[in-house]
Write an enzyme that holds these catalytic residues in place. Structure first.
Site, PDB file in Angstrom:
ATOM      1  N   HIS A  74       0.854  -1.246  -0.140  1.00  0.00           N
ATOM      2  CA  HIS A  74       0.005  -0.248   0.107  1.00  0.00           C
ATOM      3  C   HIS A  74       0.610   1.357  -0.283  1.00  0.00           C
ATOM      4  O   HIS A  74       0.718   2.318  -0.402  1.00  0.00           O
ATOM      5  CB  HIS A  74      -0.917  -0.127   0.623  1.00  0.00           C
ATOM      6  CG  HIS A  74      -1.758   1.340   1.228  1.00  0.00           C
ATOM      7  ND1 HIS A  74      -1.637   2.388   2.044  1.00  0.00           N
ATOM      8  CD2 HIS A  74      -3.207   1.995   0.669  1.00  0.00           C
ATOM      9  CE1 HIS A  74      -2.916   3.504   1.773  1.00  0.00           C
ATOM     10  NE2 HIS A  74      -3.172   2.960   0.363  1.00  0.00           N
ATOM     11  N   HIS A 133       1.618   8.044  -7.547  1.00  0.00           N
ATOM     12  CA  HIS A 133       2.358   9.260  -7.677  1.00  0.00           C
ATOM     13  C   HIS A 133       3.797  10.401  -7.552  1.00  0.00           C
ATOM     14  O   HIS A 133       3.908  11.182  -8.031  1.00  0.00           O
ATOM     15  CB  HIS A 133       1.528   9.850  -6.107  1.00  0.00           C
ATOM     16  CG  HIS A 133       0.338   9.787  -5.648  1.00  0.00           C
ATOM     17  ND1 HIS A 133      -0.436  10.086  -6.640  1.00  0.00           N
ATOM     18  CD2 HIS A 133      -0.105   8.492  -5.090  1.00  0.00           C
ATOM     19  CE1 HIS A 133      -1.627   9.299  -6.529  1.00  0.00           C
ATOM     20  NE2 HIS A 133      -1.852   8.188  -5.628  1.00  0.00           N
ATOM     21  N   ASP A 163      -7.392   6.648 -10.598  1.00  0.00           N
ATOM     22  CA  ASP A 163      -7.483   6.429  -9.006  1.00  0.00           C
ATOM     23  C   ASP A 163      -8.567   6.435  -8.306  1.00  0.00           C
ATOM     24  O   ASP A 163      -9.023   5.991  -8.128  1.00  0.00           O
ATOM     25  CB  ASP A 163      -6.067   8.339  -8.072  1.00  0.00           C
ATOM     26  CG  ASP A 163      -5.863   7.295  -7.094  1.00  0.00           C
ATOM     27  OD1 ASP A 163      -6.144   6.712  -6.361  1.00  0.00           O
ATOM     28  OD2 ASP A 163      -4.980   8.930  -6.724  1.00  0.00           O
TER      29      ASP A 163
END
Ligand code: NGQ
Ligand code: ZN
Length: 408
Positions: free
Chosen positions: A164, A228, A279
């Site tokens: 994650h 990102h 996203d």
């Protein structure tokens, strides 16, 4: 005059959390003295707590119809909503993954499913909060889930892995997983350096910045996608480019969440590789992601035509081609000549288009969808701008969403 060839390759969408589609537009109110990414995250967790496998299917099917109609032919699902609220596994421990796989098969989009390993609530190794419990796995159970899913791979389904974030997976556990998958060509995705608080926490607890830490401690290479990577230094950007890893940029979500702007031109100057992701799915449009990728840069630099390379001066074509190539690498699915978009020759925004200006018109030419057909693996997934099952899937989604919102 010959009609120009109006075909473009299909666009890979390399970062999606399907369930968040159903809360798009529902987290835009001032609620706290300081609304931020972190207060949004609490709202998102509350919403996540209501999603059942059936709801997951209905939301994902609706989302994938929208993605196909928007020209996305493959999606990487960064999937961490694994268990029941509270953390108990479902009778089928892969029930939530299976809902995503079925939604992809029923709509015809290619799927790279990235079951996510999520273990801790922060860099200090604190346990998961109550709301995070349904995301969690021990390494062994996680690897079982991955191998169970790998047995279902086919020419439209690839299974990768994901951590994650550095906040959510201890170093040792990352190593255990990587040892297990070895040198396989498995895609490996991770959220990194999206918010300044994450950078600060990493510096305080690990003595360096997140991307710096990843490059120094993990075998980052062309199997990796850094999602990102917003807060990246020139030295880190150089390292990521050298390792040929992909940076997954998600401009509409990054704007929505107040993340910051990735240094695109500097990264292109280093031959860095990128892809785009929808996203949180506040927007489901490759055009809007590419446009905002460029516009964000123009707004901070006070210049124009940022997303270019020496070889490619057309911003639209450069961004389109870079994100298709980077996207294919990130999904770990072979380039498919049959995955393509056919634009609408009758759209006024394309009148007089040439092969030379087609991408720029597509990306910068307006708001009406210019997509007439979308083909995936030789099959027509969208005809006359519509997915054939659009109405039926929207009807099921309407029911599910109404039910979800009634629980608020
Ligand atoms: C996510 N989404 O996992 O859905 C994250 C928020 C986090 C984005 N960053 C949660 N867009 O990073 O902890
Ligand atoms: Zn994400």
């Amino acid at each position: 005059m010959h009609a120009p060839d109006l075909q473009l390759p299909g666009m890979p969408n390399i970062h999606s959390h399907a369930f968040q589609r159903a809360m798009a537009g529902l987290a835009e109110r001032h609620k706290n003295p300081t609304d931020s990414f972190w207060t949004w995250r609490e709202q998102m967790y509350r919403f996540a707590g209501r999603i059942t496998p059936e709801a997951q299917y209905d939301i994902a099917a609706q989302l994938y119809v929208e993605m196909l109609e928007a020209g996305y032919t493959c999606v990487c699902e960064f999937h961490y909503l694994h268990h029941q609220p509270g953390g108990q596994p479902y009778a089928d421990p892969a029930a939530m993954s299976h809902a995503l796989i079925r939604a992809a098969r029923d709509t015809g989009i290619r799927l790279t499913l990235l079951p996510v390993l999520y273990m801790t609530g922060g860099f200090d190794g604190r346990p998961l909060s109550e709301r995070q419990r349904r995301f969690g796995h021990e390494v062994e159970d996680y690897l079982d889930l991955v191998s169970l899913l790998q047995r279902e791979e086919d020419d439209r389904l690839k299974i990768g892995i994901a951590f994650h974030s550095l906040r959510a997976v201890p170093e040792l556990s990352m190593r255990e997983v990587l040892d297990e998958i070895g040198k396989d060509r498995t895609p490996i995705h991770i959220h990194i350096a999206e918010q300044l608080a994450e950078v600060d926490e990493c510096k305080a607890l690990r003595g360096c910045r997140p991307i710096e830490w990843l490059l120094a401690n993990m075998p980052v290479d062309d199997r990796w996608t850094l999602v990102h990577a917003t807060h990246i230094t020139p030295a880190e950007a150089n390292g990521v480019a050298e390792r040929k890893a992909i940076v997954a940029l998600c401009p509409t979500t990054e704007a929505n969440l107040g993340d910051g702007l990735f240094p695109l031109r500097e990264f292109f100057d280093l031959d860095g590789r990128i892809g785009i992701g929808s996203d949180s799915n506040v927007s489901v449009s490759a055009v809007e992601e590419l446009r905002w990728l460029e516009y964000g840069q123009r707004l901070i630099t006070h210049e124009r035509a940022i997303g270019i390379t020496i070889a490619e001066p057309s911003v639209g074509r450069c961004l389109f081609e870079q994100t298709v190539a980077g996207g294919l690498q990130s999904c770990g699915q072979p380039a498919q000549a049959e995955d393509r978009i056919v634009l609408d020759p009758d759209a006024p925004a394309l009148f007089g288009a040439t092969r030379d200006d087609l991408h720029d018109r597509f990306v910068f030419g307006g708001n009406r969808s210019l997509i007439r057909e979308v083909h995936v693996g030789g099959k027509v997934a969208v005809r006359d701008g519509r997915h054939p099952r659009r109405d039926e899937i929207a009807a099921a989604y309407r029911k599910t969403l109404t039910h979800l919102l009634a629980q608020a």
